[in-house]
Design an enzyme around this catalytic site. Sequence first.
Site, PDB file in Angstrom:
ATOM      1  N   CYS A  82      -8.704   5.951  10.149  1.00 25.24           N
ATOM      2  CA  CYS A  82      -8.970   4.684   9.457  1.00 25.24           C
ATOM      3  C   CYS A  82      -7.884   3.659   9.750  1.00 25.24           C
ATOM      4  O   CYS A  82      -7.528   2.851   8.885  1.00 25.24           O
ATOM      5  CB  CYS A  82      -9.099   4.870   7.937  1.00 25.24           C
ATOM      6  SG  CYS A  82     -10.445   5.937   7.479  1.00 25.24           S
ATOM      7  N   ASP A 137       0.863  -1.172   0.000  1.00 28.03           N
ATOM      8  CA  ASP A 137       0.000   0.000   0.000  1.00 28.03           C
ATOM      9  C   ASP A 137       0.906   1.231   0.000  1.00 28.03           C
ATOM     10  O   ASP A 137       1.480   1.592   1.015  1.00 28.03           O
ATOM     11  CB  ASP A 137      -0.909  -0.030   1.240  1.00 28.03           C
ATOM     12  CG  ASP A 137      -1.790   1.216   1.325  1.00 28.03           C
ATOM     13  OD1 ASP A 137      -1.642   2.113   0.469  1.00 28.03           O
ATOM     14  OD2 ASP A 137      -2.615   1.267   2.259  1.00 28.03           O
ATOM     15  N   GLN A 149       0.816   6.469   0.828  1.00 27.28           N
ATOM     16  CA  GLN A 149       1.543   7.568   1.478  1.00 27.28           C
ATOM     17  C   GLN A 149       2.983   7.673   0.989  1.00 27.28           C
ATOM     18  O   GLN A 149       3.653   8.665   1.284  1.00 27.28           O
ATOM     19  CB  GLN A 149       1.535   7.385   3.009  1.00 27.28           C
ATOM     20  CG  GLN A 149       0.149   7.417   3.642  1.00 27.28           C
ATOM     21  CD  GLN A 149      -0.504   8.790   3.613  1.00 27.28           C
ATOM     22  OE1 GLN A 149       0.142   9.810   3.348  1.00 27.28           O
ATOM     23  NE2 GLN A 149      -1.793   8.832   3.883  1.00 27.28           N
ATOM     24  N   LYS A 201      -3.875  12.242  -3.017  1.00 30.01           N
ATOM     25  CA  LYS A 201      -2.837  12.502  -2.012  1.00 30.01           C
ATOM     26  C   LYS A 201      -1.536  12.963  -2.667  1.00 30.01           C
ATOM     27  O   LYS A 201      -0.541  13.179  -1.980  1.00 30.01           O
ATOM     28  CB  LYS A 201      -2.565  11.237  -1.188  1.00 30.01           C
ATOM     29  CG  LYS A 201      -3.744  10.808  -0.315  1.00 30.01           C
ATOM     30  CD  LYS A 201      -3.339   9.675   0.605  1.00 30.01           C
ATOM     31  CE  LYS A 201      -4.506   8.874   1.121  1.00 30.01           C
ATOM     32  NZ  LYS A 201      -5.340   9.581   2.102  1.00 30.01           N
TER      33      LYS A 201
HETATM   34  C1  PLP Z   1      -2.050   4.165   3.898  1.00 28.28           C
HETATM   35  C2  PLP Z   1      -3.356   4.413   3.201  1.00 28.28           C
HETATM   36  N1  PLP Z   1      -3.942   3.433   2.515  1.00 28.28           N
HETATM   37  C3  PLP Z   1      -5.093   3.621   1.854  1.00 28.28           C
HETATM   38  C4  PLP Z   1      -5.737   4.836   1.863  1.00 28.28           C
HETATM   39  C5  PLP Z   1      -7.042   4.957   1.132  1.00 28.28           C
HETATM   40  O1  PLP Z   1      -7.004   5.901   0.139  1.00 28.28           O
HETATM   41  P1  PLP Z   1      -8.346   6.226  -0.648  1.00 28.28           P
HETATM   42  O2  PLP Z   1      -9.337   6.637   0.379  1.00 28.28           O
HETATM   43  O3  PLP Z   1      -7.989   7.327  -1.590  1.00 28.28           O
HETATM   44  O4  PLP Z   1      -8.749   4.966  -1.326  1.00 28.28           O
HETATM   45  C6  PLP Z   1      -5.175   5.886   2.573  1.00 28.28           C
HETATM   46  C7  PLP Z   1      -5.811   7.216   2.643  1.00 28.28           C
HETATM   47  O5  PLP Z   1      -6.730   7.519   3.324  1.00 28.28           O
HETATM   48  C8  PLP Z   1      -3.960   5.669   3.258  1.00 28.28           C
HETATM   49  O6  PLP Z   1      -3.382   6.650   3.956  1.00 28.28           O
END
Ligand code: PLP
Lengths: 409, 151
Positions: free
Chosen positions: A367, A201, A204, A227
């Site tokens: 989250c 993932d 970030q 982001k």
């Molecule tokens: C580490 C990480 N993974 C996944 C996401 C999910 O991103 P998105 O909401 O754009 O799908 C985020 C952001 O909120 C994140 O910081």
Amino acid sequence: MTFDVARVRADFPILSREINGHPLVYLDSANTSQKPRQVLDAMRVHNERHNGNVSRSVHTLGTEATSAYEEARAKIAAFINAGTPDEIVFTKNSTEALNLIAHSAGQMLALKPGDEIVISEMEHHSNIVPWQLLCERTGATLRWFGITDDGRLDESGIADLINERTRLVSVVHMSNTLGTINDVSGIIARAHDVGALVALDCSQSVPHLPVDVRGLGADFIAFTGHKMLGPTGIGVLWGRFDLLAKMPPFLGGGSMIETVTMGGTTYAAPPARFEAGTPPIAEAIGLGAAVDYLTGLGMAEIHQHEQDITAYALKTLIDVPGVRIFGPTTPEGRGGTVSFAVDGVHPHDVGQILDALGVEVRVGHHCAKPTCARFGVPAMTRASFYLYTTTDEIDALAQGLDQVKKVFG
Amino acid sequence: MMLDSLYQEIILDHYKHPHGRGLRDPYDGEAHHVNPTCGDEITVRVAADFSDISYDGLGCSISQASASVLHELLVGRTSAEIAGIHEAFVELMQGRGQGEPDEDVLGDAVAFAGVARFPARVKCALLPWMAFKDAAARAGVDVGASPEVKA
Ligand SMILES: Cc1ncc(COP(=O)(O)O)c(C=O)c1O
């Protein structure tokens, strides 16, 4: 050449805004970044001059839109050093990219009871829930890397955790709460030794540091446009082409087929196989413009600027009495995302008072409830930085925290 | 500053010196509510005759002070009185800061009038009240219709 943050800031119209009578101090880029004029312009010009649907029109507008969309794909491929643009699948966001991996790679692996998937306690919910769902569907077991007290992945049990039953490992490259940048080389090597696939993932990391997918050695990565100076509604799955070519589709519909008869359907090659329906065209073009902007400044330079800001912020926050930082307290092996607690004050209240002073931080569980639970708190306050962040803004944060303590003192 | 309307002295007082905090026995109904966006949690216990309402939770000043005020206002009242106060509080929270709260009905809870101007915080203030309503229902007492929580 030194990094000219004032010149960068001039490209971001929103940064001249005031909030509650104070200059905006935007410290929430890990949540969503702001967008430079170059990105806003690229999207506007597309919509004003070149709008048509992609991959299905012979007319001029359709052709222009298609080539702009595919050009964006090529820019993103180059940005992460992918072998070919065909390894770039456009999605809605990271969440959809991770769900796509869980669904399609999960199906390719024909998971069954006894198989294991490994994630970590440091994950965003979007790299947890899709795997929980996959394990529920298939009977596979979900296993977890823990976090050390100083906020790093605990790899001490790796030999047991990643074993011959492991089919896929999915971990975060840079934590959205602790700011930790995980050195994933050991995990990737171990996973590949036992024949497991690796997803990262990179939501970030790709926005903030140079990421080279061929150097990393993972099998899949996911990241999200909003982001990294791009618009919402566009994300990216990168996958090794040989794997993508073996994976079944995720969503079915237009544009992802080779041929459809009443008897059945065959599927297009990647990336089209995974892009059912009309994609977010202007958004992909906007993300292409964002990548141009980032490349123009240089990812290494941007990362260095954020390292400098992070070092300054850590030093500043450590000096504020009653502030406790979660995660690494020195800039080594971490990025510009700093979560902390203010003694005796709930993060909601911290965030509310900072907002009254124009300082926008994120509060809550980010989250990442398992990460919060690991540190024994229901919520954290998080300040996160980007290429436009200045030391003055860090000072404004520190002054805001003094105000917080005054109200709740 | 706008903030003063949110962080009224009364609210901060209740937050720092909560009334009736801590879970107690005996009770007839209990409910645990969570705010999924921020992770705040509260558990409320209710005796069917309202001789005691006890609670414990993790949360911001607004949700914690709101629980303290709830305890102070509702303990020892009849279910009809409670239904009236409950309704007045929910109405105040959903009034976007427009309503004129009645201090005779709401007591210290009038201090929450300012919270209604911060949509993100309305849920915090309502959290203990919703948990209370569920706990009362489990104790076999109905304290009014379930309001739509808009925030
Ligand atoms: C580490 C990480 N993974 C996944 C996401 C999910 O991103 P998105 O909401 O754009 O799908 C985020 C952001 O909120 C994140 O910081």
